[in-house]
Motif scaffolding. Structure first.
Motif, PDB file in Angstrom:
ATOM      1  N   UNK A 169     -24.522 -10.163  10.751  1.00  0.00           N
ATOM      2  CA  UNK A 169     -23.453 -10.931  10.109  1.00  0.00           C
ATOM      3  C   UNK A 169     -22.804 -11.791  11.192  1.00  0.00           C
ATOM      4  N   UNK A 170     -22.749 -13.093  10.939  1.00  0.00           N
ATOM      5  CA  UNK A 170     -22.210 -14.012  11.944  1.00  0.00           C
ATOM      6  C   UNK A 170     -21.015 -14.757  11.355  1.00  0.00           C
ATOM      7  N   UNK A 171     -19.899 -14.727  12.068  1.00  0.00           N
ATOM      8  CA  UNK A 171     -18.694 -15.437  11.609  1.00  0.00           C
ATOM      9  C   UNK A 171     -18.213 -16.350  12.728  1.00  0.00           C
ATOM     10  N   UNK A 172     -18.125 -17.648  12.427  1.00  0.00           N
ATOM     11  CA  UNK A 172     -17.685 -18.616  13.432  1.00  0.00           C
ATOM     12  C   UNK A 172     -16.178 -18.822  13.285  1.00  0.00           C
ATOM     13  N   UNK A 173     -15.422 -18.336  14.261  1.00  0.00           N
ATOM     14  CA  UNK A 173     -13.953 -18.466  14.289  1.00  0.00           C
ATOM     15  C   UNK A 173     -13.263 -17.929  13.035  1.00  0.00           C
ATOM     16  N   UNK A 174     -13.514 -16.682  12.664  1.00  0.00           N
ATOM     17  CA  UNK A 174     -12.874 -16.145  11.455  1.00  0.00           C
ATOM     18  C   UNK A 174     -11.371 -15.943  11.604  1.00  0.00           C
ATOM     19  N   UNK A 175     -10.858 -15.970  12.837  1.00  0.00           N
ATOM     20  CA  UNK A 175      -9.426 -15.711  13.036  1.00  0.00           C
ATOM     21  C   UNK A 175      -8.618 -16.995  13.191  1.00  0.00           C
ATOM     22  N   UNK A 176      -9.295 -18.151  13.226  1.00  0.00           N
ATOM     23  CA  UNK A 176      -8.530 -19.379  13.453  1.00  0.00           C
ATOM     24  C   UNK A 176      -7.750 -19.749  12.196  1.00  0.00           C
ATOM     25  N   UNK A 177      -6.510 -20.112  12.376  1.00  0.00           N
ATOM     26  CA  UNK A 177      -5.649 -20.472  11.253  1.00  0.00           C
ATOM     27  C   UNK A 177      -5.162 -19.271  10.456  1.00  0.00           C
ATOM     28  N   UNK A 178      -5.378 -18.062  10.976  1.00  0.00           N
ATOM     29  CA  UNK A 178      -4.936 -16.845  10.284  1.00  0.00           C
ATOM     30  C   UNK A 178      -3.790 -16.231  11.098  1.00  0.00           C
ATOM     31  N   UNK A 179      -2.711 -15.783  10.410  1.00  0.00           N
ATOM     32  CA  UNK A 179      -1.582 -15.214  11.164  1.00  0.00           C
ATOM     33  C   UNK A 179      -1.947 -13.820  11.689  1.00  0.00           C
TER      34      UNK A 179
END
Ligand code: ADP
Ligand code: MG
Length: 251
Positions: A169-179
């Motif tokens: 499972x690959x996630x590119x920047x899943x935390x960007x723009x998340x508080x």
């Protein structure tokens, strides 16, 4: 990508992804060179590095969307799979706010390949609810995609990437723009998913606060791998401090 039924280079884990000597050139520029990386099932690996370091390019090479030299091996202990299934959540996808498409419509198009305007059977709706339950997102099923918050969009895309359950499972920047609260939720969910499904997770991130708690391996890249190891070792390394211009290395 080369697929193998046997462990490679002494890897005894149930499955692993091994990248060896990978280079990518785009429009005459060498974006990545001699990248070596080893990921195991059941582990979360974080790819970090400054903007332009080549994180997304490396992901695209793994997905087969970039021409590369070198090798990307995937091996399974059971030998049941000939090639890895890769689930991918792209970086910050945007949806038209006015688009009438619902979460159910999106799933129906993606998992059943039926036009969204056809009536959805009770069985298919139940299947979509099962997919959403993997990310605790059942309540989102009838919402319009354009009305979802950034964190909810991430969850829906994650549920889509998990159907069928991938090996990687690959996630590119899943935390960007998340508080901060949202980040905690995303990482806790990934932690739950890797435990439930024993898959290998690769994320890219610019947020380092969650790494020690949730991530097994941190890979610092800038054109190539500069440092690879446990979060604490990488985050206190001279390489990390040099790349992010933090002054002297921490002790
Ligand atoms: P990151 O994800 O670490 O921010 P990228 O992999 O997106 O970095 O980009 C790495 C480098 O490759 C950057 O210098 C970027 O400008 C360049 N690059 C990315 N995509 C292309 C492309 N399609 N053509 C040419 N250069 C590209
Ligand atoms: Mg990127």
């Amino acid at each position: 990508m080369i697929f193998s039924k046997h462990g490679i280079g002494g890897c005894d884990n149930s499955c692993c992804l091994k990248i060896h000597g990978l280079s990518v050139n785009l429009e005459g520029d060498e974006i990545l060179h001699d990248v070596n990386l080893h990921m195991h099932c059941g582990q979360i690996t974080a790819l970090i590095g400054p903007n332009g370091a080549g994180k997304s390019t490396l992901i695209k090479a793994i997905l087969g969307q970039r021409v590369y030299s070198g090798s990307i091996y995937f091996s399974t202990f059971s030998g049941r799979h000939e090639k890895p299934r890769i689930g991918y959540v792209p970086q910050s996808p945007t949806f038209d706010k006015g688009d009438p498409v619902s979460v159910l419509d999106l799933f129906v198009c993606c998992i059943s390949r039926r036009p969204a305007f056809l009536p959805v059977s009770a069985a298919l709706r139940q299947k979509v609810l099962e997919c959403l339950s993997r990310v605790h997102g059942e309540a989102l099923i009838d919402k319009r995609i354009g009305d979802l918050s950034g964190g909810e969009v991430q969850r829906v895309l994650l549920a889509l990437a998990l159907e069928p359950i991938p090996h990687i499972l690959i996630l590119d920047e899943p935390l960007s723009g998340v508080d901060v609260e949202g980040m905690e939720q995303v990482m806790a969910m990934l932690d739950e998913i890797r435990r439930n499904f024993d898959l290998s997770i690769l994320i890219t991130t610019h947020d380092f606060s969650m790494l020690e708690q949730y991530v097994d391996d941190v890979v610092l890249i800038k054109g190539t791998v500069l440092k690879d190891g446990a979060p604490k070792d990488v985050l206190t390394s001279p390489e990390f401090h040099a790349v992010f211009h933090l002054g002297g290395a921490a002790q």
